[in-house]
Every structure is written in structure tokens, then in C-alpha cells.
Design an enzyme around this catalytic site. Sequence first.
Site, PDB file in Angstrom:
ATOM      1  N   ASP A 141       0.823  -1.208   0.000  1.00  0.00           N
ATOM      2  CA  ASP A 141       0.000   0.000   0.000  1.00  0.00           C
ATOM      3  C   ASP A 141       0.859   1.262   0.000  1.00  0.00           C
ATOM      4  O   ASP A 141       1.987   1.252   0.482  1.00  0.00           O
ATOM      5  CB  ASP A 141      -0.917  -0.014   1.239  1.00  0.00           C
ATOM      6  CG  ASP A 141      -2.096   0.933   1.088  1.00  0.00           C
ATOM      7  OD1 ASP A 141      -2.404   1.333  -0.053  1.00  0.00           O
ATOM      8  OD2 ASP A 141      -2.710   1.275   2.118  1.00  0.00           O
ATOM      9  N   ARG A 162       0.011   7.689  -2.315  1.00  0.00           N
ATOM     10  CA  ARG A 162       0.614   8.710  -1.442  1.00  0.00           C
ATOM     11  C   ARG A 162       2.035   9.052  -1.874  1.00  0.00           C
ATOM     12  O   ARG A 162       2.465  10.194  -1.814  1.00  0.00           O
ATOM     13  CB  ARG A 162       0.585   8.221   0.024  1.00  0.00           C
ATOM     14  CG  ARG A 162      -0.734   8.520   0.709  1.00  0.00           C
ATOM     15  CD  ARG A 162      -0.924   7.678   1.940  1.00  0.00           C
ATOM     16  NE  ARG A 162      -1.408   6.337   1.593  1.00  0.00           N
ATOM     17  CZ  ARG A 162      -1.691   5.395   2.480  1.00  0.00           C
ATOM     18  NH1 ARG A 162      -1.516   5.644   3.776  1.00  0.00           N
ATOM     19  NH2 ARG A 162      -2.145   4.233   2.091  1.00  0.00           N
ATOM     20  N   HIS A 216       2.478   3.678  -9.037  1.00  0.00           N
ATOM     21  CA  HIS A 216       2.315   2.236  -9.251  1.00  0.00           C
ATOM     22  C   HIS A 216       3.531   1.668  -9.982  1.00  0.00           C
ATOM     23  O   HIS A 216       3.978   0.560  -9.695  1.00  0.00           O
ATOM     24  CB  HIS A 216       1.037   1.953 -10.044  1.00  0.00           C
ATOM     25  CG  HIS A 216      -0.223   2.309  -9.303  1.00  0.00           C
ATOM     26  ND1 HIS A 216      -0.452   1.918  -8.008  1.00  0.00           N
ATOM     27  CD2 HIS A 216      -1.322   3.020  -9.672  1.00  0.00           C
ATOM     28  CE1 HIS A 216      -1.634   2.369  -7.607  1.00  0.00           C
ATOM     29  NE2 HIS A 216      -2.173   3.046  -8.606  1.00  0.00           N
ATOM     30  N   SER A 245      -7.180  -5.469  -5.517  1.00  0.00           N
ATOM     31  CA  SER A 245      -8.279  -6.080  -4.765  1.00  0.00           C
ATOM     32  C   SER A 245      -9.584  -6.018  -5.559  1.00  0.00           C
ATOM     33  O   SER A 245      -9.723  -5.221  -6.497  1.00  0.00           O
ATOM     34  CB  SER A 245      -8.459  -5.370  -3.423  1.00  0.00           C
ATOM     35  OG  SER A 245      -9.077  -4.112  -3.602  1.00  0.00           O
ATOM     36  N   ARG A 262     -12.089   1.955  -8.489  1.00  0.00           N
ATOM     37  CA  ARG A 262     -11.290   3.162  -8.755  1.00  0.00           C
ATOM     38  C   ARG A 262     -11.600   3.688 -10.158  1.00  0.00           C
ATOM     39  O   ARG A 262     -12.301   3.039 -10.934  1.00  0.00           O
ATOM     40  CB  ARG A 262      -9.804   2.836  -8.613  1.00  0.00           C
ATOM     41  CG  ARG A 262      -9.456   2.464  -7.181  1.00  0.00           C
ATOM     42  CD  ARG A 262      -7.971   2.435  -6.965  1.00  0.00           C
ATOM     43  NE  ARG A 262      -7.678   2.075  -5.576  1.00  0.00           N
ATOM     44  CZ  ARG A 262      -6.492   2.136  -5.031  1.00  0.00           C
ATOM     45  NH1 ARG A 262      -5.444   2.541  -5.743  1.00  0.00           N
ATOM     46  NH2 ARG A 262      -6.304   1.794  -3.770  1.00  0.00           N
ATOM     47  N   LEU A 270      11.849 -19.439  -5.445  1.00  0.00           N
ATOM     48  CA  LEU A 270      10.772 -18.687  -4.782  1.00  0.00           C
ATOM     49  C   LEU A 270       9.433 -18.816  -5.530  1.00  0.00           C
ATOM     50  O   LEU A 270       9.368 -18.629  -6.738  1.00  0.00           O
ATOM     51  CB  LEU A 270      11.167 -17.206  -4.703  1.00  0.00           C
ATOM     52  CG  LEU A 270      10.116 -16.269  -4.092  1.00  0.00           C
ATOM     53  CD1 LEU A 270       9.969 -16.521  -2.595  1.00  0.00           C
ATOM     54  CD2 LEU A 270      10.479 -14.805  -4.346  1.00  0.00           C
ATOM     55  N   GLU A 286       1.893 -13.576  11.920  1.00  0.00           N
ATOM     56  CA  GLU A 286       2.410 -12.422  12.654  1.00  0.00           C
ATOM     57  C   GLU A 286       2.256 -11.199  11.754  1.00  0.00           C
ATOM     58  O   GLU A 286       2.465 -11.280  10.542  1.00  0.00           O
ATOM     59  CB  GLU A 286       3.884 -12.636  13.018  1.00  0.00           C
ATOM     60  CG  GLU A 286       4.113 -13.809  13.955  1.00  0.00           C
ATOM     61  CD  GLU A 286       3.449 -13.628  15.318  1.00  0.00           C
ATOM     62  OE1 GLU A 286       3.340 -12.478  15.785  1.00  0.00           O
ATOM     63  OE2 GLU A 286       3.030 -14.647  15.903  1.00  0.00           O
TER      64      GLU A 286
HETATM   65  C1  IPE Z   1      -5.293  -2.855  -0.386  1.00  0.00           C
HETATM   66  O1  IPE Z   1      -4.998  -1.515  -0.461  1.00  0.00           O
HETATM   67  C2  IPE Z   1      -5.245  -3.453  -1.763  1.00  0.00           C
HETATM   68  C3  IPE Z   1      -3.916  -3.567  -2.355  1.00  0.00           C
HETATM   69  C4  IPE Z   1      -2.788  -3.248  -1.774  1.00  0.00           C
HETATM   70  C5  IPE Z   1      -3.891  -4.108  -3.689  1.00  0.00           C
HETATM   71  P1  IPE Z   1      -6.138  -0.405  -0.601  1.00  0.00           P
HETATM   72  O2  IPE Z   1      -5.461   0.896  -0.632  1.00  0.00           O
HETATM   73  O3  IPE Z   1      -7.020  -0.733  -1.737  1.00  0.00           O
HETATM   74  O4  IPE Z   1      -6.951  -0.628   0.745  1.00  0.00           O
HETATM   75  P2  IPE Z   1      -7.730   0.431   1.638  1.00  0.00           P
HETATM   76  O5  IPE Z   1      -8.646   1.194   0.720  1.00  0.00           O
HETATM   77  O6  IPE Z   1      -6.692   1.300   2.267  1.00  0.00           O
HETATM   78  O7  IPE Z   1      -8.443  -0.406   2.647  1.00  0.00           O
HETATM   79  C1  IPE Z   2      -1.565   0.316  -3.404  1.00  0.00           C
HETATM   80  O1  IPE Z   2      -1.381   1.675  -3.445  1.00  0.00           O
HETATM   81  C2  IPE Z   2      -1.671  -0.267  -4.789  1.00  0.00           C
HETATM   82  C3  IPE Z   2      -3.023  -0.676  -5.170  1.00  0.00           C
HETATM   83  C4  IPE Z   2      -4.074  -0.673  -4.392  1.00  0.00           C
HETATM   84  C5  IPE Z   2      -3.218  -1.118  -6.537  1.00  0.00           C
HETATM   85  P1  IPE Z   2      -2.608   2.687  -3.375  1.00  0.00           P
HETATM   86  O2  IPE Z   2      -2.960   3.078  -4.765  1.00  0.00           O
HETATM   87  O3  IPE Z   2      -3.700   2.140  -2.558  1.00  0.00           O
HETATM   88  O4  IPE Z   2      -1.901   3.911  -2.619  1.00  0.00           O
HETATM   89  P2  IPE Z   2      -2.557   4.905  -1.583  1.00  0.00           P
HETATM   90  O5  IPE Z   2      -3.183   4.078  -0.492  1.00  0.00           O
HETATM   91  O6  IPE Z   2      -3.579   5.694  -2.339  1.00  0.00           O
HETATM   92  O7  IPE Z   2      -1.418   5.712  -1.088  1.00  0.00           O
HETATM   93 MG    MG Z   3      -4.136   2.303  -0.565  1.00  0.00          MG
END
Ligand code: IPE
Ligand code: IPE
Ligand code: MG
Length: 239
Positions: free
Chosen positions: A19, A23, A36, A64, A70, A130, A206
Site C-alpha cells: 500500500d 501517497r 504504481h 483487490s 477506482r 521462490l 504475525e
Molecule cells: C489494499 O490496499 C489493496 C492492495 C494493496 C492491492 P487499498 O489501498 O485498496 O486498501 P484500503 O482502501 O486502504 O483499505
Molecule cells: C496500493 O497503493 C496499490 C493498489 C491498491 C493497486 P494505493 O494506490 O492504494 O496507494 P494509496 O493508499 O492511495 O497511497
Molecule cells: Mg491504498
Amino acid sequence: MDNMADAPNIPEHIAVIMDGNGRWAQKHGVPRAKGHEQGGQTVQRVIDLCREHGVKWLTLYAFSTENWGRSKLEVTALMRMLVKYLYERLPEMMEKNVRLHAIGELYMLPKNAQEALRDVMEKTRGNTGLNTVLALSYGSRQEITAAARALAQDVRDGKLEPADITPELLSSRLYTAGMPDPDLLIRTSGEMRISNYLLWQISYSEIHVTDTLWPDFDRADFDAALTDYAARNRRYGKR
Ligand code: IPE
Ligand code: IPE
Ligand code: MG
């Protein structure tokens, strides 16, 4: 290490909620897609770190079920990147003996992404290093619901008695059938939540949460997660 007793306690299976790409992009004043892309580089770094430490399984939350919600712009960019990544990295996967797996509602993915996945999974099938698992269009509730539905169908068809449904049988109907449960779950970017990831499989994992954004996640962060894990006392409810 001289003998096994001195060997650090390395997780066999690490699952990651990658995640913070958005940001990271915001922080650097670039489009989300750039975040990304940078996150894709981190995937390669973490694969190498896992190989170096003898981790056997790495499961990455890449997209997800809820991420379909999105913007079309972002979803399209992510799907394009997935296909590009798979083909670009295939030679490296072969060279590094990495086997690719995928879990999730893969039929939801664009046709070319499904093809690329099938192709790379087939080509890396014989690799014994792996195991890298991409969770794509993945949602744990959806996964468990599908397993429950399949079991219900077996009962209706007279192939199964309700009393014979055990945790092991249900496990064998999940996308992760045959894979060990994660020992360590890492979430980057500081959010203290699971976001519909491997709910069944992480029962005794964990958990390590770091504030580092996924594109910035490096060797020091990985080592910190392993050190944290090695100090844990896994009791599984026993004393
Ligand atoms: C979880 O992150 C999904 C992935 C890392 C692919 P999100 O950014 O989608 O989850 P929330 O919205 O913070 O719960
Ligand atoms: C995780 O990064 C990657 C995916 C969910 C595909 P985000 O896109 O959720 O990044 P933030 O949470 O907005 O920073
Ligand atoms: Mg996110």
C-alpha cells in the site's frame, strides 16, 4: 551460520499488502500511475530479498476486488502495467528460478492480462525457487463465498455430507489450496487494517506494519520486518 540452531527464524511464507503508491505519487507531485510503476520496482527488490533469505513463498496483494471501484483511468493503467511487467520480467523469473502463481477472480481481468498470466505461469511451472503469488482481483470474502458455494453444490449433488466439511476441506477449496499459510503479513504505509486480504489464511500470521510507502520499501525495511518476526513467540493459543 554454523548449525541450524543458530539460523535466524525466517518465515517460510510472507504475504504483503503493498500500500501507498498513491501517497508516494502525491508526495512527489507525479500522477498516481507513476507511483504504481515505482511500486513495480519494489516488487522486484522484494523478490530478490526473499530469495536471498531463503523465503519460499511471497504473496503480493496487487489488486483487490474493491480496487475495481477506482477510476477507469487508474484501473486501465494498472492492467496495462501488469501485462508489461509480466512479459518484461519473464526472462528474469526464469533466470532466478522463480515460479509465478495467481489468486483471485482472474476471469474479471482483461483478456490480454489473463493470457499473459497463463503464459508466465505455464513457462515458470518447472521453477523450484521462490514461489511468487500475485493476488489479482482478489477479495477474501469473495474467495470464501465461492468455496462455500462449491461445497454446497457438492452436498446437493450427494457427493458430500455437511458433517464432512472441515477447516481442511474448506482450505482445499480456496484459491490458495496447496499453499502454506502466511507466517508473516507485512503492510506498508501505516494503515492498521487487512482490507479483505487472506482473512482465512492469516489466522495465525504475525503482523508487521511499517509507515514506509511501498515504493520506498527497501532492504532496511525488509530486515526490520524479519527482525520483528524473529522476536515473536508464536503460541497458536497454547501455553
Ligand atoms: C489494499 O490496499 C489493496 C492492495 C494493496 C492491492 P487499498 O489501498 O485498496 O486498501 P484500503 O482502501 O486502504 O483499505
Ligand atoms: C496500493 O497503493 C496499490 C493498489 C491498491 C493497486 P494505493 O494506490 O492504494 O496507494 P494509496 O493508499 O492511495 O497511497
Ligand atoms: Mg491504498
